[in-house]
Design a protein around this motif. Structure first.
Motif, PDB file in Angstrom:
ATOM      1  N   UNK A 168       0.802  -1.215   0.208  1.00  0.00           N
ATOM      2  CA  UNK A 168       0.098   0.118  -0.011  1.00  0.00           C
ATOM      3  C   UNK A 168       0.776   1.217  -0.087  1.00  0.00           C
ATOM      4  N   UNK A 169       1.996   1.266   0.340  1.00  0.00           N
ATOM      5  CA  UNK A 169       2.981   2.253   0.354  1.00  0.00           C
ATOM      6  C   UNK A 169       3.363   2.845  -1.060  1.00  0.00           C
ATOM      7  N   UNK A 170       3.250   1.945  -2.122  1.00  0.00           N
ATOM      8  CA  UNK A 170       3.394   2.453  -3.307  1.00  0.00           C
ATOM      9  C   UNK A 170       2.407   1.679  -4.322  1.00  0.00           C
ATOM     10  N   UNK A 171       1.409   2.143  -4.391  1.00  0.00           N
ATOM     11  CA  UNK A 171       0.162   1.588  -5.009  1.00  0.00           C
ATOM     12  C   UNK A 171       0.476   1.341  -6.577  1.00  0.00           C
ATOM     13  N   UNK A 172       0.316   0.229  -7.152  1.00  0.00           N
ATOM     14  CA  UNK A 172       0.810  -0.128  -8.476  1.00  0.00           C
ATOM     15  C   UNK A 172       2.011  -0.421  -8.720  1.00  0.00           C
ATOM     16  N   UNK A 173       3.208  -0.393  -7.714  1.00  0.00           N
ATOM     17  CA  UNK A 173       4.432  -0.777  -7.991  1.00  0.00           C
ATOM     18  C   UNK A 173       4.462  -2.278  -7.737  1.00  0.00           C
ATOM     19  N   UNK A 174       5.188  -2.880  -8.649  1.00  0.00           N
ATOM     20  CA  UNK A 174       5.469  -4.601  -8.516  1.00  0.00           C
ATOM     21  C   UNK A 174       6.498  -4.670  -7.407  1.00  0.00           C
ATOM     22  N   UNK A 193      10.557 -17.088   0.177  1.00  0.00           N
ATOM     23  CA  UNK A 193       9.624 -16.623  -0.688  1.00  0.00           C
ATOM     24  C   UNK A 193       8.255 -17.159  -0.570  1.00  0.00           C
ATOM     25  N   UNK A 194       8.157 -18.342  -0.419  1.00  0.00           N
ATOM     26  CA  UNK A 194       6.795 -19.132  -0.364  1.00  0.00           C
ATOM     27  C   UNK A 194       5.843 -18.535   0.817  1.00  0.00           C
ATOM     28  N   UNK A 195       6.552 -18.037   1.871  1.00  0.00           N
ATOM     29  CA  UNK A 195       5.762 -17.464   2.981  1.00  0.00           C
ATOM     30  C   UNK A 195       5.081 -16.268   2.290  1.00  0.00           C
ATOM     31  N   UNK A 196       5.759 -15.300   1.538  1.00  0.00           N
ATOM     32  CA  UNK A 196       4.804 -14.265   0.867  1.00  0.00           C
ATOM     33  C   UNK A 196       3.902 -14.625   0.362  1.00  0.00           C
ATOM     34  N   UNK A 216      -7.564  -6.563  -6.404  1.00  0.00           N
ATOM     35  CA  UNK A 216      -6.735  -5.352  -5.811  1.00  0.00           C
ATOM     36  C   UNK A 216      -5.283  -6.024  -5.602  1.00  0.00           C
ATOM     37  N   UNK A 217      -5.228  -7.331  -5.139  1.00  0.00           N
ATOM     38  CA  UNK A 217      -3.913  -7.966  -4.978  1.00  0.00           C
ATOM     39  C   UNK A 217      -3.520  -8.859  -6.194  1.00  0.00           C
ATOM     40  N   UNK A 218      -2.570  -8.222  -6.894  1.00  0.00           N
ATOM     41  CA  UNK A 218      -2.526  -8.680  -8.245  1.00  0.00           C
ATOM     42  C   UNK A 218      -1.097  -9.156  -8.280  1.00  0.00           C
ATOM     43  N   UNK A 219      -1.026 -10.353  -9.004  1.00  0.00           N
ATOM     44  CA  UNK A 219       0.332 -11.342  -9.346  1.00  0.00           C
ATOM     45  C   UNK A 219       0.653 -10.755 -10.554  1.00  0.00           C
ATOM     46  N   UNK A 223       7.566 -11.872 -11.731  1.00  0.00           N
ATOM     47  CA  UNK A 223       8.198 -10.924 -10.899  1.00  0.00           C
ATOM     48  C   UNK A 223       7.616 -10.763  -9.417  1.00  0.00           C
ATOM     49  N   UNK A 224       6.508 -10.570  -9.134  1.00  0.00           N
ATOM     50  CA  UNK A 224       5.974 -10.560  -7.667  1.00  0.00           C
ATOM     51  C   UNK A 224       4.603 -10.298  -7.741  1.00  0.00           C
ATOM     52  N   UNK A 225       4.473  -9.218  -6.806  1.00  0.00           N
ATOM     53  CA  UNK A 225       2.750  -8.653  -6.614  1.00  0.00           C
ATOM     54  C   UNK A 225       2.853  -7.234  -6.452  1.00  0.00           C
ATOM     55  N   UNK A 226       1.496  -6.789  -6.620  1.00  0.00           N
ATOM     56  CA  UNK A 226       1.411  -5.220  -6.462  1.00  0.00           C
ATOM     57  C   UNK A 226      -0.168  -4.973  -5.993  1.00  0.00           C
ATOM     58  N   UNK A 227      -0.386  -3.942  -5.359  1.00  0.00           N
ATOM     59  CA  UNK A 227      -1.670  -3.575  -4.774  1.00  0.00           C
ATOM     60  C   UNK A 227      -2.286  -2.460  -5.894  1.00  0.00           C
ATOM     61  N   UNK A 228      -3.466  -2.616  -6.487  1.00  0.00           N
ATOM     62  CA  UNK A 228      -3.830  -1.568  -7.375  1.00  0.00           C
ATOM     63  C   UNK A 228      -5.334  -1.297  -6.755  1.00  0.00           C
ATOM     64  N   UNK A 229      -5.808  -0.068  -7.005  1.00  0.00           N
ATOM     65  CA  UNK A 229      -7.008   0.604  -6.623  1.00  0.00           C
ATOM     66  C   UNK A 229      -8.275  -0.034  -7.095  1.00  0.00           C
ATOM     67  N   UNK A 230      -8.164  -0.818  -8.121  1.00  0.00           N
ATOM     68  CA  UNK A 230      -9.684  -1.199  -8.587  1.00  0.00           C
ATOM     69  C   UNK A 230      -9.397  -2.517  -9.599  1.00  0.00           C
TER      70      UNK A 230
END
Length: 266
Positions: A168-174, A193-196, A216-219, A223-230
């Protein structure tokens, strides 16, 4: 760092081995043999850490974890004889900070205990931490509270909250799994990383209207994960993405129709 550790272990021999190793590390250990006594003792003593066997008489270890997590923030290291992913996810979902599969090496367990104690000690959030809002999701670092898309408070474990706060500190960042592990301020007790991945599964169950089609919680694969607003990003391939934009070709003029030249017959 000396700590008071409550060990809830039904096997007497195993409990005494744990006591011996904990004392050799300078810790004080209290042993209980059933889940009901574990809950009562944890409430009375307020230990620095609870080492909890999942298979406990009277009250099972998972129920002990669930009860205590509703009342306190005591770190829980769960011991389980089941190594399946669903069993490990259950422990994390109920609030365990780390899970160790039996049989285990006592030296490895002591390393996990030490790592968890050190990370929890330096995990207190800054008093001036700002409230983070990403679409309908609100993360309050000071109060350690999360409000989900439905407008209701969502109960998160220490690790889940830490991961969500970073996203949430940097929305949209992967963020890669390694970056999430490194930026959680010690709240994620494991270095795997499996814990994540497990935290993302449990967070989706709590925050997504349909965890199988996350909005919202996108893979981001590879690379990894990001949080998006919609909704509608479709970045993980699980949810519907935007319709592809196809090029529009101008219609050909009827007077300029080209036909292939007829082939010659010999």
């Amino acid at each position: 760092m000396s700590a008071h550790i409550l060990v809830a272990e039904a096997d007497e021999r195993q409990a005494q081995v744990l006591r011996m190793y904990l004392r050799s590390e300078g810790h004080e250990a209290t042993i209980v043999r059933d889940g009901r006594t574990a809950v009562e003792t944890a409430r009375r003593l307020r230990p620095d850490l609870l080492v909890l066997d999942a298979e406990m008489p009277k009250v099972g270890g998972h129920d002990v974890c669930r009860i205590l997590r509703q009342e306190s923030d005591v770190p829980v290291l769960m011991l389980t004889a089941r190594s399946g992913e669903d069993d490990l996810l259950l422990g994390h979902r109920l609030g365990a900070d780390d899970c160790v599969t039996k049989p285990y090496s006592p030296c490895e367990l002591m390393a996990r205990v030490g790592t968890l104690l050190r990370r929890v000690k330096r995990s207190t959030p800054a008093p001036d931490a700002a409230v983070l809002r990403v679409g309908p999701i609100t993360v309050d670092p000071l109060r350690q509270e999360v409000v989900g898309p439905s407008g209701h408070h969502v109960a998160c474990t220490r690790g889940e909250f830490a991961v969500l706060r970073v996203l949430a500190s940097e929305p949209g960042r992967v963020f890669t799994r390694g970056q999430l592990l490194g930026r959680t301020g010690g709240r994620v007790s494991s270095t795997s990383g499996r814990t994540i991945d497990m935290y993302m599964v449990t967070l989706r169950r709590k925050l997504e209207p349909d965890p199988r089609r996350p909005q919202y919680l996108i893979t981001v694969y590879g690379i990894g994960y990001k949080l998006t607003p919609g909704a509608g990003s479709g970045a993980d391939g699980a949810g519907p993405g935007p319709s592809p934009v196809l090029p529009v070709r101008a219609p050909r003029s009827p007077g300029r129709v080209s036909c292939p030249a007829p082939s010659r017959r010999r």
